[in-house]
Design a protein around this motif. Structure first.
Motif, PDB file in Angstrom:
ATOM      1  N   VAL A 242       0.835  -1.209   0.000  1.00 11.36           N
ATOM      2  CA  VAL A 242       0.000   0.000   0.000  1.00 11.36           C
ATOM      3  C   VAL A 242       0.866   1.254   0.000  1.00 11.36           C
ATOM      4  CG1 VAL A 242      -1.752   1.292   1.278  1.00 11.36           C
ATOM      5  CG2 VAL A 242      -1.885  -1.204   1.157  1.00 11.36           C
ATOM      6  N   VAL A 243       1.857   1.291   0.897  1.00  7.35           N
ATOM      7  CA  VAL A 243       2.685   2.488   1.032  1.00  7.35           C
ATOM      8  C   VAL A 243       3.457   2.786  -0.254  1.00  7.35           C
ATOM      9  CG1 VAL A 243       4.676   3.479   2.249  1.00  7.35           C
ATOM     10  CG2 VAL A 243       2.887   2.302   3.542  1.00  7.35           C
ATOM     11  N   VAL A 244       4.102   1.774  -0.812  1.00 10.27           N
ATOM     12  CA  VAL A 244       4.886   1.972  -2.037  1.00 10.27           C
ATOM     13  C   VAL A 244       3.977   2.352  -3.203  1.00 10.27           C
ATOM     14  CG1 VAL A 244       6.339   0.817  -3.742  1.00 10.27           C
ATOM     15  CG2 VAL A 244       6.785   0.497  -1.312  1.00 10.27           C
ATOM     16  N   GLY A 245       2.811   1.699  -3.293  1.00 12.02           N
ATOM     17  CA  GLY A 245       1.882   2.042  -4.361  1.00 12.02           C
ATOM     18  C   GLY A 245       1.455   3.491  -4.297  1.00 12.02           C
ATOM     19  N   LEU A 246       1.134   3.968  -3.103  1.00  7.00           N
ATOM     20  CA  LEU A 246       0.693   5.355  -2.947  1.00  7.00           C
ATOM     21  C   LEU A 246       1.829   6.343  -3.213  1.00  7.00           C
ATOM     22  CD1 LEU A 246      -1.548   4.921   0.224  1.00  7.00           C
ATOM     23  CD2 LEU A 246      -2.312   5.356  -2.120  1.00  7.00           C
ATOM     24  N   ILE A 247       3.023   6.037  -2.710  1.00  8.03           N
ATOM     25  CA  ILE A 247       4.144   6.939  -2.947  1.00  8.03           C
ATOM     26  C   ILE A 247       4.510   6.957  -4.431  1.00  8.03           C
ATOM     27  CG2 ILE A 247       6.572   7.396  -2.443  1.00  8.03           C
ATOM     28  CD1 ILE A 247       6.138   6.369   0.329  1.00  8.03           C
ATOM     29  N   THR A 300       9.422   0.386  11.958  1.00  9.05           N
ATOM     30  CA  THR A 300       8.022   0.592  11.583  1.00  9.05           C
ATOM     31  C   THR A 300       7.508   1.926  12.095  1.00  9.05           C
ATOM     32  OG1 THR A 300       7.631  -1.795  11.558  1.00  9.05           O
ATOM     33  CG2 THR A 300       5.701  -0.381  11.709  1.00  9.05           C
ATOM     34  N   LEU A 301       7.904   2.324  13.286  1.00  9.82           N
ATOM     35  CA  LEU A 301       7.519   3.647  13.779  1.00  9.82           C
ATOM     36  C   LEU A 301       7.983   4.748  12.833  1.00  9.82           C
ATOM     37  CD1 LEU A 301       8.228   3.424  17.632  1.00  9.82           C
ATOM     38  CD2 LEU A 301       6.006   3.362  16.477  1.00  9.82           C
ATOM     39  N   CYS A 302       9.112   4.498  12.181  1.00  8.35           N
ATOM     40  CA  CYS A 302       9.660   5.514  11.279  1.00  8.35           C
ATOM     41  C   CYS A 302       8.986   5.527   9.914  1.00  8.35           C
ATOM     42  CB  CYS A 302      11.163   5.290  11.114  1.00  8.35           C
ATOM     43  SG  CYS A 302      12.117   5.749  12.583  1.00  8.35           S
ATOM     44  N   VAL A 303       8.001   4.641   9.701  1.00  8.84           N
ATOM     45  CA  VAL A 303       7.257   4.684   8.440  1.00  8.84           C
ATOM     46  C   VAL A 303       6.186   5.778   8.477  1.00  8.84           C
ATOM     47  CG1 VAL A 303       5.808   3.350   6.844  1.00  8.84           C
ATOM     48  CG2 VAL A 303       7.725   2.254   8.012  1.00  8.84           C
ATOM     49  N   PHE A 304       5.710   6.133   9.669  1.00  4.08           N
ATOM     50  CA  PHE A 304       4.665   7.161   9.761  1.00  4.08           C
ATOM     51  C   PHE A 304       5.047   8.468   9.062  1.00  4.08           C
ATOM     52  CE2 PHE A 304       3.301   4.472  13.399  1.00  4.08           C
ATOM     53  CZ  PHE A 304       1.963   4.319  13.055  1.00  4.08           C
ATOM     54  N   PRO A 305       6.263   8.995   9.237  1.00  2.41           N
ATOM     55  CA  PRO A 305       6.599  10.265   8.575  1.00  2.41           C
ATOM     56  C   PRO A 305       6.647  10.200   7.052  1.00  2.41           C
ATOM     57  CG  PRO A 305       8.076   9.853  10.437  1.00  2.41           C
ATOM     58  CD  PRO A 305       7.311   8.594  10.193  1.00  2.41           C
ATOM     59  N   ILE A 306       6.580   8.993   6.470  1.00  2.00           N
ATOM     60  CA  ILE A 306       6.584   8.899   5.015  1.00  2.00           C
ATOM     61  C   ILE A 306       5.336   9.557   4.422  1.00  2.00           C
ATOM     62  CG2 ILE A 306       6.640   7.291   3.062  1.00  2.00           C
ATOM     63  CD1 ILE A 306       8.123   5.336   4.757  1.00  2.00           C
ATOM     64  N   ALA A 307       4.288   9.710   5.240  1.00  5.05           N
ATOM     65  CA  ALA A 307       3.061  10.352   4.761  1.00  5.05           C
ATOM     66  C   ALA A 307       3.197  11.873   4.657  1.00  5.05           C
ATOM     67  CB  ALA A 307       1.898  10.002   5.692  1.00  5.05           C
ATOM     68  N   LEU A 308       4.251  12.446   5.208  1.00  2.00           N
ATOM     69  CA  LEU A 308       4.380  13.903   5.241  1.00  2.00           C
ATOM     70  C   LEU A 308       4.429  14.545   3.846  1.00  2.00           C
ATOM     71  CD1 LEU A 308       6.885  14.452   8.211  1.00  2.00           C
ATOM     72  CD2 LEU A 308       4.437  14.982   8.148  1.00  2.00           C
ATOM     73  N   PRO A 309       5.196  14.018   2.876  1.00  2.00           N
ATOM     74  CA  PRO A 309       5.203  14.664   1.562  1.00  2.00           C
ATOM     75  C   PRO A 309       3.824  14.716   0.903  1.00  2.00           C
ATOM     76  CG  PRO A 309       7.108  13.244   1.779  1.00  2.00           C
ATOM     77  CD  PRO A 309       6.229  12.964   2.963  1.00  2.00           C
ATOM     78  N   SER A 364       5.726  -5.759  -2.399  1.00  2.00           N
ATOM     79  CA  SER A 364       5.856  -4.325  -2.150  1.00  2.00           C
ATOM     80  C   SER A 364       5.517  -3.481  -3.373  1.00  2.00           C
ATOM     81  CB  SER A 364       7.284  -4.011  -1.689  1.00  2.00           C
ATOM     82  OG  SER A 364       7.579  -4.666  -0.478  1.00  2.00           O
ATOM     83  N   THR A 365       5.683  -4.039  -4.566  1.00  2.00           N
ATOM     84  CA  THR A 365       5.421  -3.266  -5.785  1.00  2.00           C
ATOM     85  C   THR A 365       4.149  -3.691  -6.500  1.00  2.00           C
ATOM     86  OG1 THR A 365       6.803  -4.771  -7.104  1.00  2.00           O
ATOM     87  CG2 THR A 365       7.889  -2.848  -6.143  1.00  2.00           C
ATOM     88  N   ALA A 366       3.409  -4.637  -5.933  1.00  2.00           N
ATOM     89  CA  ALA A 366       2.267  -5.223  -6.639  1.00  2.00           C
ATOM     90  C   ALA A 366       1.218  -4.188  -7.033  1.00  2.00           C
ATOM     91  CB  ALA A 366       1.628  -6.311  -5.780  1.00  2.00           C
ATOM     92  N   LEU A 367       1.021  -3.175  -6.210  1.00  2.00           N
ATOM     93  CA  LEU A 367      -0.025  -2.183  -6.489  1.00  2.00           C
ATOM     94  C   LEU A 367       0.466  -1.005  -7.321  1.00  2.00           C
ATOM     95  CD1 LEU A 367      -1.960  -2.008  -3.082  1.00  2.00           C
ATOM     96  CD2 LEU A 367      -2.548  -3.279  -5.156  1.00  2.00           C
ATOM     97  N   LEU A 368       1.769  -0.932  -7.595  1.00  2.00           N
ATOM     98  CA  LEU A 368       2.295   0.221  -8.325  1.00  2.00           C
ATOM     99  C   LEU A 368       1.643   0.423  -9.696  1.00  2.00           C
ATOM    100  CD1 LEU A 368       6.121   0.307  -7.533  1.00  2.00           C
ATOM    101  CD2 LEU A 368       4.490   2.177  -7.226  1.00  2.00           C
ATOM    102  N   VAL A 398      -2.289   1.768   7.533  1.00  2.00           N
ATOM    103  CA  VAL A 398      -1.671   0.447   7.373  1.00  2.00           C
ATOM    104  C   VAL A 398      -0.434   0.293   8.246  1.00  2.00           C
ATOM    105  CG1 VAL A 398      -2.570   0.118   5.041  1.00  2.00           C
ATOM    106  CG2 VAL A 398      -0.324   1.190   5.347  1.00  2.00           C
ATOM    107  N   THR A 399       0.255   1.396   8.528  1.00  2.00           N
ATOM    108  CA  THR A 399       1.422   1.325   9.418  1.00  2.00           C
ATOM    109  C   THR A 399       0.986   1.058  10.851  1.00  2.00           C
ATOM    110  OG1 THR A 399       2.629   2.844   7.968  1.00  2.00           O
ATOM    111  CG2 THR A 399       3.473   2.564  10.205  1.00  2.00           C
ATOM    112  N   ALA A 400      -0.111   1.677  11.262  1.00  2.00           N
ATOM    113  CA  ALA A 400      -0.633   1.419  12.606  1.00  2.00           C
ATOM    114  C   ALA A 400      -1.078  -0.042  12.737  1.00  2.00           C
ATOM    115  CB  ALA A 400      -1.800   2.360  12.897  1.00  2.00           C
ATOM    116  N   LEU A 401      -1.681  -0.595  11.692  1.00  2.00           N
ATOM    117  CA  LEU A 401      -2.160  -1.976  11.753  1.00  2.00           C
ATOM    118  C   LEU A 401      -1.018  -2.973  11.889  1.00  2.00           C
ATOM    119  CD1 LEU A 401      -5.006  -1.931   9.058  1.00  2.00           C
ATOM    120  CD2 LEU A 401      -5.259  -2.087  11.545  1.00  2.00           C
ATOM    121  N   VAL A 402       0.101  -2.736  11.204  1.00  2.00           N
ATOM    122  CA  VAL A 402       1.196  -3.708  11.246  1.00  2.00           C
ATOM    123  C   VAL A 402       1.844  -3.748  12.631  1.00  2.00           C
ATOM    124  CG1 VAL A 402       3.244  -2.347  10.605  1.00  2.00           C
ATOM    125  CG2 VAL A 402       2.954  -4.660   9.704  1.00  2.00           C
ATOM    126  N   LEU A 403       1.695  -2.705  13.418  1.00  2.00           N
ATOM    127  CA  LEU A 403       2.233  -2.712  14.784  1.00  2.00           C
ATOM    128  C   LEU A 403       1.473  -3.666  15.694  1.00  2.00           C
ATOM    129  CD1 LEU A 403       2.986   1.080  15.371  1.00  2.00           C
ATOM    130  CD2 LEU A 403       4.654  -0.772  15.182  1.00  2.00           C
TER     131      LEU A 403
END
Length: 456
Positions: A242-247, A300-309, A364-368, A398-403
């Protein structure tokens, strides 16, 4: 019968190369620097080449999808191939394909004859090369360093990789603005040729011999069993799907569009991408010193800031604000990336590295292809800002769920021994777990980073 461990190799007097940086490691790092200098500029050049032909946001998404679709389709085969034949041969062949496809792309753009369908075909060839290259490169890198110093080696490698990305993005944005995208694509083709030449000199003499397998499908099935048996592994890969697809949609479509319409063109976007690179270098420097005990939890905690851009583009912030958001995102993802690579090196058997890596890359790239193709229609249906806010919210969710996965919270670093090909001998430290929760049934990992910085 187990051979006695070799005594540690001494660093020659006056040598500035660390003991853990063997010949293969140095060659891999040098080749990656070269390709990242070209690739980061080429990403910008491709988008502006579409714009120069009068292409729309939907066309940008189609060209991006054409690259990602074969990447997804051929990754698993690429991983199985890389575990069956010498990995450096796979890497050189992939670099040759990328070199030819980018050279033809450059000629078409420079001649003014490029069409959208031609761009799609050529980027599809480039994506095919990457599908075979990525698992082979990851397996080669993992087998080139000793276990005890793996974290530092990966951090330094990624520091060099992202440092080259800084220069490549900044230079690429400037060159697109001043001389046009065609010349930037030509530089990328040359970079692939040089990198392929360096990788041809990789030494596989120390690589353990592969046991005879049951064929391609048997290898794929064995890799799948390694992958699916570890909840923390497949859950993080699902998260990054999800994250890679969105980015991918944000960086390939929305970011350039916001830059064109509201920030003044290619140069501010190139600077923002360069700021991301600066952040990744800063994160890599941090990880040469910091060894978090609970690697996956911290990562994983450090994935949250990836949403900032995505949020910064949705506001939208000015060029300075976007640059800051990209920098913070770069630092955060690098902490995750080094932690993830270190976990992979610690847990996955050398002979299965490329196959497990392939499943990681595949997931990781399936949704790209889907997200990049739908970026333009999503903008039309919901509005650009709404689509960007939705992307940011999904990344956080999705980052919160994986925790919630226990192994993600509890996986710990432990002393580790692994054979090294083309490099110094592995450490003789005992492979003893320091946490009962990280039992043998939860060993494994692969580098989802790439996450996005797929270092061709």
């Amino acid at each position: 019968m187990t051979k006695p461990a070799a005594s540690p190799r001494r660093t020659p007097l006056g040598s500035r190369r660390p003991e853990w940086a063997g010949r293969n490691y140095v060659l891999l790092t040098a080749a990656t620097i070269v390709t990242n200098l070209g690739a980061h500029g080429a990403l910008i050049a491709t988008t502006w080449a579409v714009f120069e032909t009068g292409g729309s946001a939907g066309d940008v998404g189609l060209v991006a999808m054409a690259r990602f679709l074969p990447l997804v389709l051929f990754l698993l085969i690429g991983g199985a191939v890389a575990d069956r034949i010498p990995r450096h041969r796979v890497m050189v062949a992939a670099n040759a394909l990328n070199c030819v496809s980018q050279a033809v792309f450059a000629v078409l753009v420079l001649s003014g004859e490029a069409r959208i369908w031609q761009m799609m075909v050529l980027t599809a060839l480039c994506g095919t090369g990457q599908a075979f290259f990525n698992p082979a490169a990851e397996g080669m890198l993992m087998s080139s360093v000793s276990g005890e110093q793996a974290g530092r080696a990966f951090a330094v490698y990624r520091m060099a990789m992202h440092g080259a990305g800084i220069g490549g993005a900044a230079l690429g944005g400037a060159l697109v603005a001043f001389v046009g995208p065609g010349w930037v694509l030509a530089i990328d083709a040359l970079a692939f040729a040089v990198a392929g030449g360096l990788r041809a000199f990789l030494d596989l003499s120390g690589t353990p011999e592969r046991a005879p397998g049951g064929g391609l499908f048997a290898d794929l099935r064995e890799g799948w069993q390694e992958f699916i048996g570890r909840p923390w592994l497949w859950s993080i890969v699902a998260q990054f799907s999800v994250v890679v697809g969105l980015i991918g949609a944000v960086e390939s479509v929305f970011g350039p569009l916001v830059a064109r319409d509201q920030l003044g063109g290619a140069r501010p976007w190139g600077i923002a991408l360069a700021a991301y690179g600066v952040g990744t270098v800063a994160g890599a420097v941090l990880m040469t010193r910091w060894k978090p005990r609970r690697m996956l939890f911290v990562g994983t905690l450090c994935v949250f800031p990836i949403a900032l851009p995505s949020a910064a583009l949705a506001v939208p912030l000015d060029a300075v604000g976007l640059t800051i958001a990209m920098f913070v995102s770069g630092v955060a993802i690098e902490v995750f990336g080094v932690s993830w690579m270190t976990t992979m090196h610690q847990e996955i058997p050398e002979e299965k590295l490329s196959r497990v890596s392939a499943y990681d890359w595949f997931g990781s790239t399936a949704l790209l292809p889907l997200t990049t193709a739908l970026a333009g229609p999503a903008e039309s249906a919901f509005g650009r800002n709404e689509a960007l806010w939705g992307a940011a919210a999904l990344m956080v969710l999705v980052t919160a769920l994986v925790l919630l996965v226990p192994d993600v919270r509890n996986m710990t670093r432990r002393p580790h021994t692994k054979a090294v090909a083309g490099g110094p001998p592995a450490s003789t430290a005992a492979d003893v777990s320091v946490d009962a929760s990280a039992d043998a049934s939860t060993a494994g990992s692969a580098d989802a980073e790439g996450t996005l910085r797929r270092n061709g």
